[in-house]
Design a protein around this motif. Structure first.
Motif, PDB file in Angstrom:
ATOM      1  N   SER A   1      18.366  -2.943  -1.166  1.00  0.00           N
ATOM      2  CA  SER A   1      17.111  -3.736  -1.009  1.00  0.00           C
ATOM      3  C   SER A   1      17.013  -5.067  -1.504  1.00  0.00           C
ATOM      4  CB  SER A   1      16.196  -2.599  -2.075  1.00  0.00           C
ATOM      5  OG  SER A   1      14.789  -3.298  -2.039  1.00  0.00           O
ATOM      6  N   LEU A   2      16.277  -5.777  -0.695  1.00  0.00           N
ATOM      7  CA  LEU A   2      15.998  -7.192  -1.027  1.00  0.00           C
ATOM      8  C   LEU A   2      14.899  -7.270  -2.247  1.00  0.00           C
ATOM      9  CD1 LEU A   2      16.091  -8.522   2.534  1.00  0.00           C
ATOM     10  CD2 LEU A   2      17.901  -8.493   0.893  1.00  0.00           C
ATOM     11  N   PHE A   3      14.476  -6.242  -2.561  1.00  0.00           N
ATOM     12  CA  PHE A   3      13.442  -6.388  -3.762  1.00  0.00           C
ATOM     13  C   PHE A   3      13.956  -5.749  -5.134  1.00  0.00           C
ATOM     14  CE2 PHE A   3      11.538  -5.949   0.280  1.00  0.00           C
ATOM     15  CZ  PHE A   3      10.609  -6.699   0.195  1.00  0.00           C
ATOM     16  N   PRO A   4      15.048  -6.390  -5.607  1.00  0.00           N
ATOM     17  CA  PRO A   4      15.834  -5.813  -6.691  1.00  0.00           C
ATOM     18  C   PRO A   4      15.024  -5.725  -8.099  1.00  0.00           C
ATOM     19  CG  PRO A   4      16.557  -8.007  -6.291  1.00  0.00           C
ATOM     20  CD  PRO A   4      15.736  -7.719  -5.206  1.00  0.00           C
ATOM     21  N   GLN A   5      14.079  -6.519  -8.254  1.00  0.00           N
ATOM     22  CA  GLN A   5      13.407  -6.341  -9.474  1.00  0.00           C
ATOM     23  C   GLN A   5      12.103  -5.514  -9.302  1.00  0.00           C
ATOM     24  OE1 GLN A   5      14.696  -8.214 -11.983  1.00  0.00           O
ATOM     25  NE2 GLN A   5      16.269  -8.723 -10.519  1.00  0.00           N
ATOM     26  N   LYS A   6      12.153  -4.819  -8.331  1.00  0.00           N
ATOM     27  CA  LYS A   6      10.691  -4.053  -8.166  1.00  0.00           C
ATOM     28  C   LYS A   6      11.143  -2.485  -8.206  1.00  0.00           C
ATOM     29  CE  LYS A   6       6.467  -3.548  -5.613  1.00  0.00           C
ATOM     30  NZ  LYS A   6       5.603  -4.047  -4.359  1.00  0.00           N
ATOM     31  N   GLU A   7      10.746  -1.720  -9.137  1.00  0.00           N
ATOM     32  CA  GLU A   7      11.151  -0.212  -9.138  1.00  0.00           C
ATOM     33  C   GLU A   7       9.770   0.253  -8.500  1.00  0.00           C
ATOM     34  OE1 GLU A   7      12.040   3.340 -12.043  1.00  0.00           O
ATOM     35  OE2 GLU A   7      11.829   1.455 -12.741  1.00  0.00           O
ATOM     36  N   VAL A   8      10.398   1.083  -7.332  1.00  0.00           N
ATOM     37  CA  VAL A   8       9.262   1.337  -6.466  1.00  0.00           C
ATOM     38  C   VAL A   8       8.952   3.080  -6.481  1.00  0.00           C
ATOM     39  CG1 VAL A   8       8.580   1.812  -4.085  1.00  0.00           C
ATOM     40  CG2 VAL A   8       9.761  -0.195  -4.487  1.00  0.00           C
ATOM     41  N   LYS A   9       7.853   3.397  -6.657  1.00  0.00           N
ATOM     42  CA  LYS A   9       7.465   4.936  -6.641  1.00  0.00           C
ATOM     43  C   LYS A   9       8.102   5.271  -5.534  1.00  0.00           C
ATOM     44  CE  LYS A   9       2.829   3.926  -8.877  1.00  0.00           C
ATOM     45  NZ  LYS A   9       2.928   2.487  -8.491  1.00  0.00           N
ATOM     46  N   VAL A  10       8.690   6.352  -5.737  1.00  0.00           N
ATOM     47  CA  VAL A  10       9.598   7.065  -4.665  1.00  0.00           C
ATOM     48  C   VAL A  10       8.598   8.420  -4.137  1.00  0.00           C
ATOM     49  CG1 VAL A  10      11.727   6.385  -5.676  1.00  0.00           C
ATOM     50  CG2 VAL A  10      10.835   8.664  -6.322  1.00  0.00           C
ATOM     51  N   ASN A  11       9.138   8.741  -3.123  1.00  0.00           N
ATOM     52  CA  ASN A  11       8.185   9.927  -2.281  1.00  0.00           C
ATOM     53  C   ASN A  11       8.626  11.095  -3.059  1.00  0.00           C
ATOM     54  OD1 ASN A  11      10.700  10.465  -0.852  1.00  0.00           O
ATOM     55  ND2 ASN A  11       9.415  11.098   0.741  1.00  0.00           N
ATOM     56  N   LYS A  12       7.752  11.947  -3.286  1.00  0.00           N
ATOM     57  CA  LYS A  12       7.903  13.305  -3.833  1.00  0.00           C
ATOM     58  C   LYS A  12       7.168  14.258  -2.864  1.00  0.00           C
ATOM     59  CE  LYS A  12       9.970  14.308  -7.131  1.00  0.00           C
ATOM     60  NZ  LYS A  12      11.347  14.794  -7.489  1.00  0.00           N
ATOM     61  N   ASN A  13       7.022  14.091  -1.747  1.00  0.00           N
ATOM     62  CA  ASN A  13       6.420  14.998  -0.414  1.00  0.00           C
ATOM     63  C   ASN A  13       7.242  16.266  -0.401  1.00  0.00           C
ATOM     64  OD1 ASN A  13       4.543  12.850  -0.264  1.00  0.00           O
ATOM     65  ND2 ASN A  13       5.790  12.047   1.648  1.00  0.00           N
TER      66      ASN A  13
ATOM     67  N   LEU B   1       0.798  -1.230  -0.098  1.00  0.00           N
ATOM     68  CA  LEU B   1       0.122   0.055   0.027  1.00  0.00           C
ATOM     69  C   LEU B   1       0.838   1.255   0.056  1.00  0.00           C
ATOM     70  CD1 LEU B   1      -2.784  -1.120   2.542  1.00  0.00           C
ATOM     71  CD2 LEU B   1      -3.083  -0.505   0.056  1.00  0.00           C
ATOM     72  N   SER B   2       1.909   1.108   0.481  1.00  0.00           N
ATOM     73  CA  SER B   2       3.094   2.442   0.824  1.00  0.00           C
ATOM     74  C   SER B   2       3.363   2.653  -0.494  1.00  0.00           C
ATOM     75  CB  SER B   2       3.917   2.164   1.822  1.00  0.00           C
ATOM     76  OG  SER B   2       3.586   1.998   3.164  1.00  0.00           O
ATOM     77  N   ASP B   3       3.225   1.585  -1.550  1.00  0.00           N
ATOM     78  CA  ASP B   3       4.131   1.875  -3.040  1.00  0.00           C
ATOM     79  C   ASP B   3       3.135   2.654  -3.994  1.00  0.00           C
ATOM     80  OD1 ASP B   3       6.201   0.508  -2.136  1.00  0.00           O
ATOM     81  OD2 ASP B   3       5.537  -1.133  -3.390  1.00  0.00           O
ATOM     82  N   GLU B   4       1.845   2.849  -3.464  1.00  0.00           N
ATOM     83  CA  GLU B   4       0.738   3.415  -4.164  1.00  0.00           C
ATOM     84  C   GLU B   4       0.854   4.997  -4.137  1.00  0.00           C
ATOM     85  OE1 GLU B   4      -0.655   1.659  -6.211  1.00  0.00           O
ATOM     86  OE2 GLU B   4      -0.373  -0.330  -5.519  1.00  0.00           O
ATOM     87  N   PRO B   5       0.188   5.631  -5.036  1.00  0.00           N
ATOM     88  CA  PRO B   5       0.404   7.041  -5.287  1.00  0.00           C
ATOM     89  C   PRO B   5      -0.671   7.746  -4.328  1.00  0.00           C
ATOM     90  CG  PRO B   5      -0.810   6.270  -7.037  1.00  0.00           C
ATOM     91  CD  PRO B   5      -0.453   5.176  -6.370  1.00  0.00           C
ATOM     92  N   PHE B   6      -1.029   7.466  -3.172  1.00  0.00           N
ATOM     93  CA  PHE B   6      -1.687   8.216  -2.285  1.00  0.00           C
ATOM     94  C   PHE B   6      -1.026   7.943  -0.716  1.00  0.00           C
ATOM     95  CE2 PHE B   6      -3.831   3.943  -3.352  1.00  0.00           C
ATOM     96  CZ  PHE B   6      -3.603   3.414  -2.175  1.00  0.00           C
TER      97      PHE B   6
END
Length: 761
Positions: free
Chosen positions: A449-461, A290-295
């Motif tokens: 990271s242990l999730f190397p195949q997953k490009e995660v949306k980064v925070n732009k707060n 959920l933390s990867d989602e854009p909200f």
């Protein structure tokens, strides 16, 4: 006949009618998250039903044209009106076509019972705590039971508590839309709530359905999961002696019969945690996703359901997700998926807060810069030079081998909300392009990271206070903000500011020239267009802060490539204007243009002034631009060069009307160290005595010369204890970055209160 929408069918145009809670669950359902199926009775149906009421004793007679005025301070009258309105709703039957549609809908729900959740929507912001005005209803999966529960949910909006609340807010019931979500209700193994804390996820859990927790009948088990590592940092067994479950469905249920029953937990269950580690891991993985989602969200309710079909494995589901509100309850920073017990790979100095995961893009002197390859990535480089600052607008995060808290890269990143770690030795050799890493701009730590195949949306707060602002007491010292980016204006409008103490022209230019570097933009853009665009940027700040003052700091040539390549020619600050005043005169024209449009809150600060002669030269150009035609215009200088401490009276005689003490440059020059020296970023030590004495000396001189003095820079954030000394010395204005406004406000208030107490003794 009424039209019902199932969760996956809800469109953007339905949002005002179904409410925020339902809208959020529909989006999660579409994204594949574990949300139970359900259908929505929209706010349009709610309004149609209220309009059909013909009870003359009800508050809702002639809805929606009724004024709905009542005396909420008269408890007896309020209770009477609420009871009459509730009775009017309960006495009115749903039209037969509505009953038929609802009967068909619940026949598709495979569960013995239903839960009815209210979802408020309105043309003004809805706060999450309003959910308490419309609590959930539960009923048997039966048409008549559903009708009663539906009308009870509608009647909750007209309870005495609700009417009191809406009246106090100055809102009318006719402005509200109330969506009703109908979902299956089955027995649960455990239920609970996840809440975002400062540095952890707090999980509350209890046995059975969540009724006992929501009603406050039990003390739940508590788990704290580290926000970054995912490890259990704390857990505490609750006091759970009862739980709730569904009753056995009767053959012919009474319409008003409750379908829940409480039961006493066995001693073994009461003394056990209601969530074991395997389900904690599932829950943390759900949080991570959920933390990867854009909200941004602050808490969620969950249930661990008993399985009714093979292979009989419990199912974790989301009941509701509460979005974070605006600045009064700032959105939580997006968190990166946990590196889970990974060792720190690299460390440096956290220069701009935020935690993110992303793919690295290593930049070396031999690497050709391709802006399209940088977007959203974590840029790893030796140093970001002034002419390369536009890279920050494209980056998800920054890692540099050199630099400090007061570097212009760090300043811009903090305003844009881009996490930065500086001073990371060997970063460009150790990290390779394409690696997935987690960057913590607060602690200065970098993990693989242990999730190397997953490009995660980064925070732009955007930079903002970490907790709800508390500005409950007046202060006499002016508090202003250092700014440059148009994108940060909305945030600043929510803060108790007396104006813009430092509008950084060099960073504002970067905002205007993006995605080009400054040199390219100046070369490719006609002078008239430069003036037009600069005036547009200045105007935005002048309009937003009017009538509060805006102090524009004119361009410092050190931000151009020509300065970096021509060290034998002194272009820094006003010395550069004396050699070539072209760009400075363009700035004056832009300022004059905005002033002529009626914005008289603009002022000018000259940068890095080293002699009275430089100031006189610049003042003559300012006079020619006719900026002094406004009685409100003031010409200040930056006090960044130590020699000003000994010549301030001469500057005032020459026409200086105020000083802005720029500690980011004054401190290293006064102490004889490099601006990026880690010593200047070490907040664990006290402020150097020579620097503090120098600041007090400047402020006292300004006071004697009867000119205002302001201070800007990172020093107030690093050494908040000096604020009392600055206030005691007579500082008139303190200007800080937006993310430091709250703590600076409180530090000023404490300092002024202490000084007042001293005067009263």
């Amino acid at each position: 006949m009424i039209n019902l929408s199932w969760l996956p069918q809800i469109e953007s145009s339905d949002r005002p009618w179904v409410g925020e809670k339902v809208w959020m669950l529909s989006q999660l359902k579409k994204l594949g998250y574990p949300v139970l199926p359900g259908f929505v009775i929209s706010g349009q149906i709610f309004r149609e039903f209220l309009e059909s009421l013909d009870d003359s004793t009800s508050l809702l007679a002639d809805f929606p044209t009724s004024s709905l005025h009542l005396d909420v301070d008269n408890p007896r009258a309020l209770q009477l009106v609420a009871q009459q309105s509730r009775q009017a709703i309960l006495n009115k039957s749903l039209p037969p076509t509505w009953q038929e549609t609802l009967t068909q809908a619940i026949s598709q729900i495979n569960a013995p019972a239903l839960i009815i959740r209210s979802s408020i929507a309105a043309p003004w912001p809805i706060r999450q705590e309003l959910s308490g005005l419309a609590p959930s209803q539960v009923c048997w999966n039966h048409p008549q039971a559903l009708e009663l529960a539906l009308k009870q949910a509608w009647a909750q909006m007209l309870s005495a508590k609700s009417l009191f609340y809406w009246q106090r807010l100055g809102k009318q019931i006719k402005e509200l839309n109330l969506g009703i979500l109908v979902q299956p209700l089955n027995n649960a193994i455990a239920s609970g709530i996840v809440t975002l804390q400062t540095d952890s996820w707090e999980i509350q859990s209890t046995w059975g359905l969540g009724h006992s927790l929501l009603q406050g009948e039990v003390l739940p088990d508590m788990f704290k999961l580290d926000l970054f590592t995912g490890n259990i940092s704390q857990k505490q067994l609750g006091n759970k002696n009862r739980a709730y479950r569904l009753k056995s469905p009767p053959d012919s249920p009474e319409i008003s019969q409750t379908c829940l029953e409480a039961y006493i937990l066995s001693t073994s269950n009461a003394e056990q945690y209601s969530l074991d580690e395997s389900y904690l891991c599932q829950l943390f993985q759900l949080i991570t996703d959920l933390s990867d989602e854009p909200f941004s969200w602050g808490s969620l309710e969950w249930m661990l359901l008993e399985s009714t079909t093979p292979p009989n494995l419990p199912t974790l589901v989301i009941n509701q997700l509460m979005l974070s509100s605006s600045l009064s309850n700032p959105s939580p920073a997006k968190v990166a998926p946990s590196p889970i017990k990974e060792q720190v790979l690299l460390t440096g100095l956290g220069a701009a807060p935020g935690r993110i995961q992303g793919l690295t893009q290593v930049i070396t002197p031999d690497t050709p810069l391709e802006p399209s390859r940088l977007t959203g990535h974590i840029i790893v480089t030796q140093q970001i030079y002034p002419s390369e600052l536009s890279l920050i607008k494209q980056a998800g995060g920054i890692i540099t081998e050199r630099g400090g808290m007061t570097s212009h890269a760090a300043i811009l990143a903090r305003e844009l909300g881009v996490p930065v770690v500086v001073g990371v030795s060997g970063a460009t050799q150790i990290l390779k392009t394409g690696e997935s890493v987690v960057l913590d701009g607060e602690t200065g730590e970098i993990y693989r990271s242990l999730f190397p195949q997953k490009e995660v949306k980064v925070n732009k707060n955007l930079a903002q206070p970490k907790t709800s602002p508390r500005f409950n007491y007046p202060i006499g010292t002016k508090l202003m903000v250092n700014a440059s980016q148009l994108s940060s204006l909305d945030l600043m409008m929510e803060l108790p500011l007396d104006g813009v103490g430092l509008l950084r022209s060099e960073l504002l230019f970067l905002d205007l020239c993006y995605p080009y570097c400054l040199e390219q933009w100046f070369e490719q853009t006609a002078p008239c267009e430069v003036i037009k665009q600069l005036a547009g940027g200045i105007r935005e700040f002048a309009v937003s802060f009017a009538p509060r003052p805006v102090f524009y700091r004119s361009f410092d040539e050190k931000f151009s490539d020509s300065f970096n390549s021509n060290f034998e020619v002194d272009y820094r600050g006003t010395a550069g204007y004396c050699l070539d005043s072209t760009r400075f005169e363009q700035e004056l024209q832009a300022l004059a243009q905005v002033q002529r449009e009626g914005y008289h809150n603009l002022n000018l600060i000259l940068p890095f002034v080293r002699s009275v002669e430089e100031f006189r030269f610049c003042r003559n150009l300012v006079e020619k631009s006719q900026l002094f035609a406004s009685d409100f215009f003031e010409l200040w200088i930056m006090a960044e060069v130590p020699s000003i401490m000994f010549e301030l009276s001469q500057y005032v005689e020459a026409g200086v009307q105020g000083i802005a003490i720029g500690t980011n440059d004054l401190a290293p020059l006064l102490l004889g160290i490099n601006r990026d020296n880690p010593r200047l970023s070490d907040s664990s030590k006290s402020c150097p005595l020579a620097l503090l004495n120098g600041l007090k000396f400047l402020i006292q001189q300004a006071k004697q010369l009867e000119i205002p003095s302001a201070i800007c820079g990172q020093i107030m954030v690093q050494y908040p204890e000096i604020i009392q000394e600055l206030v005691r010395s007579g500082i008139t204005t303190i200007s800080v970055e937006a993310d430091a406004v709250e703590r600076t406000y409180q530090a000023i208030a404490r300092a002024e209160q202490r000084l007042l107490l001293e005067l009263m003794r």
